[in-house]
Enzyme design. Structure first.
Site, PDB file in Angstrom:
ATOM      1  N   HIS A  71      -7.891  -5.654   0.338  1.00  0.00           N
ATOM      2  CA  HIS A  71      -6.706  -4.812   0.383  1.00  0.00           C
ATOM      3  C   HIS A  71      -5.584  -5.427   1.214  1.00  0.00           C
ATOM      4  O   HIS A  71      -4.407  -5.235   0.902  1.00  0.00           O
ATOM      5  CB  HIS A  71      -7.070  -3.429   0.930  1.00  0.00           C
ATOM      6  CG  HIS A  71      -5.958  -2.437   0.801  1.00  0.00           C
ATOM      7  ND1 HIS A  71      -5.425  -2.071  -0.419  1.00  0.00           N
ATOM      8  CD2 HIS A  71      -5.244  -1.746   1.737  1.00  0.00           C
ATOM      9  CE1 HIS A  71      -4.456  -1.190  -0.234  1.00  0.00           C
ATOM     10  NE2 HIS A  71      -4.322  -0.991   1.056  1.00  0.00           N
ATOM     11  N   SER A  90       0.841  -1.197   0.000  1.00  0.00           N
ATOM     12  CA  SER A  90       0.000   0.000   0.000  1.00  0.00           C
ATOM     13  C   SER A  90       0.882   1.254   0.000  1.00  0.00           C
ATOM     14  O   SER A  90       1.699   1.413  -0.905  1.00  0.00           O
ATOM     15  CB  SER A  90      -0.962  -0.055   1.195  1.00  0.00           C
ATOM     16  OG  SER A  90      -2.028   0.842   1.034  1.00  0.00           O
TER      17      SER A  90
END
Length: 247
Positions: free
Chosen positions: A225, A91
């Site tokens: 995610h 990320s």
């Protein structure tokens, strides 16, 4: 280890004479501890170095840095090139890994042997507006929607007081981030994507291939995610694939 390295780098399982280092960069709001399980799995063939950003855990008295390029400059200085290394970032950490690699690559032979970039859109798909959040309520809603380890801390009022400044700082850094122009790296890049990740879908992660002159491969896993948390075994296997390391 220098004083600067002691501030920025955690070695959970030190290895004497390991042939390669895996340098890990955590997500927004994350800490070096996120990589403990991967470090344990890769020992002793690979020494894992986990970057500790200001504002968290033993660095909680330090203000978070709110410019991603400043973070990259400090990390690059704490990790002078010289040893064989692979960078792994998830990320926000993927953007940081890319920027630190760009800085090291300015020294001939100084860049990493490979980049593993997980759960993040590349510069060609960059959407700074997605990281611009109007207030703390929107910020917390965003973080909760992504899930991941530690999300339950947001329901603890005392812990929230510690976590919120870190999240604010990290998302400010992301919202103001302008990627380094051009194609600054030449090492192999592997994009890692969660099949159900709305933040960085596989099609977007696949565009990291536009940002290296080296080889590119996309690997997709089930999950959202934070798919990486459930796939550390596969990541460890991938590290062994990239270099001729002992299994």
């Amino acid at each position: 280890m220098s004083e600067d390295q002691e501030r920025w780098i955690r070695r959970f399982h030190p290895v004497s004479g390991a042939p390669v280092e895996l340098v890990c960069f955590a997500h927004a709001g994350g800490s070096a501890a996120y990589w403990f399980a991967l470090s344990k799995r890769l020992t002793p063939g690979v020494e894992v170095l986990a970057v500790q950003y200001p504002g968290r855990q033993e660095r909680h008295r330090e203000a978070p840095l709110t410019q991603l390029h400043t973070l990259a400059d400090r990390i690059a200085a704490a990790l002078p090139p010289g040893r064989p290394r692979i960078f792994l970032g998830h990320s926000m950490g993927a953007s940081l890994a890319y920027e630190v690699a760009a800085r090291h690559s300015r020294t001939p032979g100084g860049g990493p042997a490979a980049l593993l970039l997980s759960g993040r859109r590349p510069p060609s798909r960059h959407r700074a507006d997605a990281d611009r959040l109007v207030d703390d309520r929107a910020l917390l809603a965003k973080v909760r929607s992504l899930g991941g380890t530690g999300t339950g801390l947001l329901d603890d009022h005392e812990m929230l007081g510690l976590v919120l400044p870190v999240l604010r700082g990290d998302y400010q850094a992301l919202a103001s981030y302008e990627p380094t122009a051009g194609t600054p790296v030449s090492c192999p890049v592997v994009g890692l994507a969660g099949a159900e990740d709305p933040e960085a879908p596989p099609d977007d992660v696949g565009a990291w291939g536009e940002h290296t002159t080296g080889a590119f491969e996309l690997r997709t896993y089930s999950g959202g995610h934070f798919f990486l948390t459930e796939n550390f075994a596969s990541v460890a296997d991938l590290v062994h694939e990239l270099l001729p390391l002992p299994a």
